[in-house]
Design a protein around this motif. Structure first.
Motif, short mmCIF file in Angstrom:
data_model
loop_
_atom_site.label_atom_id
_atom_site.label_comp_id
_atom_site.label_asym_id
_atom_site.label_seq_id
_atom_site.Cartn_x
_atom_site.Cartn_y
_atom_site.Cartn_z
N GLU A 145 12.11 -3.85 7.04
CA GLU A 145 10.65 -3.86 6.95
C GLU A 145 10.21 -2.50 6.45
N VAL A 146 9.29 -2.49 5.52
CA VAL A 146 8.81 -1.22 4.97
C VAL A 146 7.31 -1.11 5.24
N THR A 147 6.89 0.03 5.80
CA THR A 147 5.45 0.22 6.01
C THR A 147 5.02 1.59 5.52
N ALA A 148 3.86 1.61 4.93
CA ALA A 148 3.30 2.89 4.48
C ALA A 148 2.88 3.67 5.72
N THR A 149 3.08 4.97 5.69
CA THR A 149 2.63 5.78 6.84
C THR A 149 1.37 6.51 6.41
N GLY A 150 0.42 6.60 7.30
CA GLY A 150 -0.79 7.39 7.04
C GLY A 150 -1.61 6.86 5.87
N GLY A 188 0.81 -1.22 0.00
CA GLY A 188 0.00 0.00 0.00
C GLY A 188 0.84 1.27 0.00
N VAL A 189 1.99 1.20 -0.65
CA VAL A 189 2.89 2.36 -0.70
C VAL A 189 2.63 3.12 -1.99
N ARG A 190 2.40 4.43 -1.86
CA ARG A 190 2.16 5.26 -3.05
C ARG A 190 3.41 6.06 -3.40
N ASP A 191 3.61 6.28 -4.68
CA ASP A 191 4.77 7.05 -5.14
C ASP A 191 4.75 8.43 -4.49
N GLY A 192 5.83 8.84 -3.91
CA GLY A 192 5.94 10.17 -3.30
C GLY A 192 5.50 10.22 -1.84
N ALA A 193 4.78 9.18 -1.40
CA ALA A 193 4.32 9.19 0.00
C ALA A 193 5.44 8.74 0.94
N ALA A 194 5.33 9.16 2.19
CA ALA A 194 6.36 8.78 3.17
C ALA A 194 6.20 7.32 3.55
N VAL A 195 7.33 6.62 3.65
CA VAL A 195 7.33 5.23 4.12
C VAL A 195 8.31 5.09 5.27
N ARG A 196 7.95 4.17 6.17
CA ARG A 196 8.85 3.89 7.29
C ARG A 196 9.69 2.67 6.95
N VAL A 197 10.98 2.79 7.13
CA VAL A 197 11.88 1.67 6.86
C VAL A 197 12.54 1.31 8.18
N LYS A 198 12.46 0.01 8.52
CA LYS A 198 12.99 -0.41 9.81
C LYS A 198 14.04 -1.49 9.61
N ALA A 246 11.30 7.97 4.71
CA ALA A 246 11.72 8.61 3.46
C ALA A 246 10.56 8.58 2.47
N ALA A 247 10.67 9.40 1.45
CA ALA A 247 9.65 9.40 0.41
C ALA A 247 9.85 8.19 -0.49
N ALA A 248 8.74 7.54 -0.86
CA ALA A 248 8.85 6.37 -1.73
C ALA A 248 8.97 6.81 -3.19
N GLU A 249 9.78 6.07 -3.92
CA GLU A 249 9.87 6.28 -5.36
C GLU A 249 9.55 4.92 -5.99
N VAL A 250 8.35 4.81 -6.50
CA VAL A 250 7.92 3.52 -7.05
C VAL A 250 8.50 3.40 -8.46
N THR A 251 9.32 2.37 -8.67
CA THR A 251 10.02 2.26 -9.94
C THR A 251 10.40 0.81 -10.23
#
Ligand SMILES: Nc1nc2c(c(=O)[nH]1)N[C@H]1C(S)=C(S)[C@@H](COP(=O)(O)OP(=O)(O)OC[C@H]3O[C@@H](n4cnc5c(=O)[nH]c(N)nc54)[C@H](O)[C@@H]3O)O[C@H]1N2
Ligand SMILES: Nc1nc2c(c(=O)[nH]1)N[C@H]1C(S)=C(S)[C@@H](COP(=O)(O)OP(=O)(O)OC[C@H]3O[C@@H](n4cnc5c(=O)[nH]c(N)nc54)[C@H](O)[C@@H]3O)O[C@H]1N2
Ligand code: SF4
Ligand SMILES: [Mo]
Length: 743
Positions: A738-743, A657-667, A675-680
């Motif tokens: 681990e990567v999680t979408a924030t908000g 559920g990570v959108r391009d440009g949205a903040a993601v939490r990386v643990k 950091a901001a996600a760059e979907v590519t």
């Protein structure tokens, strides 16, 4: 009124010759020097920004000394007094190992960094030495030490002549090459293809380099050693092993055949995510090519099996007869190399002559892992004294090494710390004294290290393009004075350091039968040295004693500083040539194909055949307009695609559920960043990528532009515990997150 001046670019390993435009004392332009014997006019965006890098207003102009808890500008005399006063009591009370020395990457890009740190370390007598090598290429040094008996004998691919290049974990279209000094690396890859050669790239990301390739293999990170071992297996199985001219110089081929027996393509395919047919094809192509070179870099070194992967790179070159032949991988011969000694057995390479105090990690090449610097400072338990004082030269380990937050705290607890650094940054802000070197335009330049890794033998030297500004001190002088201040000779003439080294070098050379000065009087030779400064005399000495040198008159046509100065665009010394067995320093005098420490590490690789952790793994990346931790402060080099984003494949993004440009939490094991996600689809599924050298948001720094877009410190995801056991190198690629979408 403007003028031009030549300057070798120090901003990456390609060492391009630049023509600078200088107005007064300011560099206002830079273009490629078309007459440079090596780079022939090539320049990249970083080199073109030389003036901006050089003239950054945030560069420190005067030393800083901590008074009442605050760093304030001071005179050089005050600064070196403070160093002597702060350091000597620690050394006298707790002994030399209580002083840590950290040498960062830019030391290989300055003359000062090449010449003086060895004297500093020997003078201190400390074993607490940590450098950028253990977050970079130490696996290659260890592999070379074991194979050839010399940790610095690193073969480089003959880019200009090879028919087939297998490139592993390197992205020269962004990095401009590493452990392979080649101006216009991109152009050389295009030329390879234009002459009918083939390029294969192994990289979990579809990089700009991979886009040039005939074959791109998106391997699962950290598993290259398995894939390369399987290639070696295929060469044996299909009887494609052909040592050719290497035969008399190599031992251990049969033992190697046995050692790789378990690594069939079918056995490694599940771990590598590369099908068996492709692995066989890679091996066959390598064997079939008229000439070929296997070359590995960061992605093959900063991983769990870094030494094994680095070793296997050379093993494949050897098994296909490509080591030490034109078009293959050859040993360069630099002008400042020691006088070549006659071939024959040497002293070999030893690992683990001492160990780190807390974690008992073995030294490699006289160094302890940079990853354990924090624990060597903050942990009292262990044999001997903790590190209580630190000398950091051109090093920013708070961002460059694992677990910067822990190191941040550890540095704060030191009795004394000195940084030699042009910036007040994440690391130097902890120092009691900061000694700023002048900008590169005011420094002379010669590439001691990179010429030993260059794809063509050549030699160049540039004097300062701009005179030293009033109040500035040359970095060579800073390091000489620092050495004197911490070794109980505070205030002595800096010439004492140069004279000492020159005297020792000549004293040894006249005793060695193979040198051109055997039996001569060191005093008479010293009197012949020319140069305007200690470092120039030092360079003259090395050139004259070196493989192309004039031998102090023995070979009148040979090299000397005077001769080099007559050739401001450098002197070409020809293509790389076969040199074996001369470079070998193993005890057997041959290439030792299966050294014992390597054989002892193979069971660990065998276990990796069946270990396949679930979840995402992280890799790094570099951007053309960056340089590790210190170039985010130059406005013309930032912005656009040079951003600290988390690259993630669309399939993974969708699942999480990570959108391009949205903040993601990386643990990760060492912490968490957002950091901001760059979907590519530039990264393969299962892999995410963050660049390093970011995280410029700590207080007390003076990086005004970098602070506006600080990014996050990828190394905070690490806890410093993951090391390649043989080399002590940090594992920076292929780490579970681990990567999680924030908000
Ligand atoms: N996660 C992750 N981490 C990595 C890497 C990675 O790929 N991924 N790469 C690693 C690698 S390969 C390396 S080499 C290290 C690099 O990391 P470091 O060794 O820390 O090197 P830099 O960040 O290049 O610069 C260090 C310091 O040198 C200063 N400096 C710049 N020019 C000069 C000069 O002329 N003289 C002096 N005295 N100082 C100067 C800068 O201001 C900076 O503070 O980072 C490593 N860290
Ligand atoms: N513009 C720029 N140039 C630089 C630097 C910089 O920061 N910026 N830093 C300089 C320094 S200090 C160095 S050491 C060199 C490094 O030079 P390179 O090694 O060419 O640098 P990278 O661009 O990091 O390329 C490493 C590649 O390895 C891939 N990789 C990661 N993990 C794995 C893996 O497990 N297997 C494989 N096969 N590949 C993997 C990454 O996706 C990446 O594309 O660059 C130097 N030049
Ligand atoms: S490729 Fe490297 S050496 Fe050449 S101009 Fe660019 S930064 Fe400088
Ligand atoms: Mo590096």
């Amino acid at each position: 009124m403007s003028r031009t001046a030549l300057r070798i670019c120090p901003l990456c390993e390609a060492t391009c010759g630049l023509t600078l435009t200088v107005e007064g004392t300011r560099v206002t332009g830079a273009r490629g020097d078309r007459d440079d014997v090596f780079s022939r006019g090539f320049i990249c965006p970083k080199g073109a920004a030389f003036g901006a890098v050089d003239g950054d207003p945030d560069r420190l102009r005067a030393p800083l000394v901590r008074k009442d808890g605050e760093l304030r500008e001071a005179t050089w005399e005050e600064a070196f007094d403070a160093v002597a006063t702060g350091m000597r009591p620690v050394i006298e009370r707790y002994g030399p190992n209580s002083v840590g020395v950290v040498l960062g990457n830019p030391n290989v890009h300055t003359m000062a960094g090449a010449l003086y740190p060895p004297v500093l370390i020997a003078g201190l007598g400390t074993r607490s030495l940590f450098t950028a090598s253990t977050v970079d290429q130490m696996p290659k040094h260890v592999s070379s030490g074991l194979l050839y008996g010399d940790a610095n004998a690193i073969p480089v691919p003959d880019l200009d002549h090879t028919d087939h290049l297998l490139l592993i974990g390197a992205n020269p279209l962004e990095s401009n090459g590493s452990l392979c000094t080649a101006p216009d690396f991109p152009g050389k890859l295009k030329a390879l293809k234009a002459r009918g050669g083939t390029l294969s790239v192994i990289d979990p990301r579809h990089t700009r380099t991979a886009r040039l390739a005939d074959r791109h293999i998106a391997i699962r990170p950290g598993t290259d050693a398995l894939l390369l071992a399987a290639m070696a297996y295929v060469l044996f199985e299909e009887e494609l092993v052909e040592l050719g001219a290497l035969t008399p110089h190599v031992q251990g081929t049969e033992e190697l055949r046995d050692a790789v027996r378990d690594f069939t393509p079918e056995a490694v395919t599940g771990a590598c995510d590369v099908d068996a047919a492709t692995i066989r094809a890679l091996a066959r192509e390598l064997a079939a090519a008229p000439t070929a070179a296997v070359y590995g870099r960061i992605g093959s070194c900063t991983v769990q099996h870094g030494t094994l992967a680095s070793w296997l790179v050379d093993v494949l070159n050897i098994l296909t007869g490509n080591l030490d032949r034109p078009g293959g991988a050859l040993f360069p011969q630099a002008a400042t190399d020691r006088t070549p000694r006659p071939a024959g057995p040497g002293r070999g390479f030893a690992l683990g002559r001492w160990r780190s105090r807390v974690g008992q990690h073995p030294e490699a090449k006289g160094e302890l892992p940079l990853s354990v610097l924090a624990e060597e400072i903050d942990t009292a338990t262990g044999a001997g004294e903790p590190v209580r004082a630190l000398i950091a030269v051109a090093a920013n380990p708070v961002l460059s090494a694992p677990d910067g937050d822990r190191l941040d705290k550890a540095l704060d607890s030191l009795d004394f710390m000195v940084s030699v650094d042009p910036y007040l940054n994440e690391t130097s802000r902890h120092a009691h004294v900061v000694l700023p070197p002048p900008p590169p335009s005011q420094s002379p330049h010669h590439d001691f290290a990179f010429n030993t890794l260059a794809v063509r033998n050549q030699v160049r030297y540039t004097r300062p393009a701009v005179p030293l500004e009033p109040g500035r001190m040359a970095e060579t002088e800073i390091l000489a004075r620092l050495t004197l201040a911490v070794t109980g000779m505070h205030g002595a003439e800096t010439a004492a350091v140069d004279d000492l080294v020159i005297g020792q070098t000549l004293g040894k050379a006249v005793k060695e039968p193979h040198t051109p000065v055997h039996g001569r009087d060191p005093k008479e030779l010293t009197a012949q040295l020319t140069g305007e400064s200690g470092p120039e005399r030092w360079l003259d000495l090395m050139l004259r004693l070196g493989p192309y040198g004039d031998g102090f008159g023995v070979r009148p046509d040979g090299l000397s500083l005077a001769k080099l100065l007559e050739h401001p665009h450098g002197i070409d010394l020809g293509p790389l040539r076969p040199r074996l067995p001369q470079p070998l320093k193993t005890r057997s005098g041959t290439v030792e194909l299966l050294p014992q420490p390597i054989a002892d590490d193979l069971p660990r690789l065998r276990r990796a055949l069946t270990e396949r952790p679930d979840g995402l793994v992280l890799v790094g990346r570099r951007h053309l307009r960056s340089n590790n931790s210190w170039m985010h402060n130059i406005p013309v080099l930032t912005g656009g695609s040079n951003r600290c984003t988390l690259q993630i494949h669309p399939e993974d993004a969708e699942r999480l559920g990570v959108r391009d440009g949205a903040a993601v939490r990386v643990k990760g094991a060492g912490g968490e960043v957002t950091a901001a996600a760059e979907v590519t689809d530039g990264v393969r599924p299962g892999v995410v990528s963050l660049p390093h050298g970011w995280g410029h948001d700590r207080p007390g720094t003076r990086l005004s532009h970098a602070a506006t877009d600080p990014g996050v410190n990828v190394n905070q995801l690490l806890d410093g515990s993951l090391l390649d056991p043989l080399s002590g190198n940090a594992v920076l690629n292929g780490i579970p997150v681990e990567v999680t979408a924030t908000g």
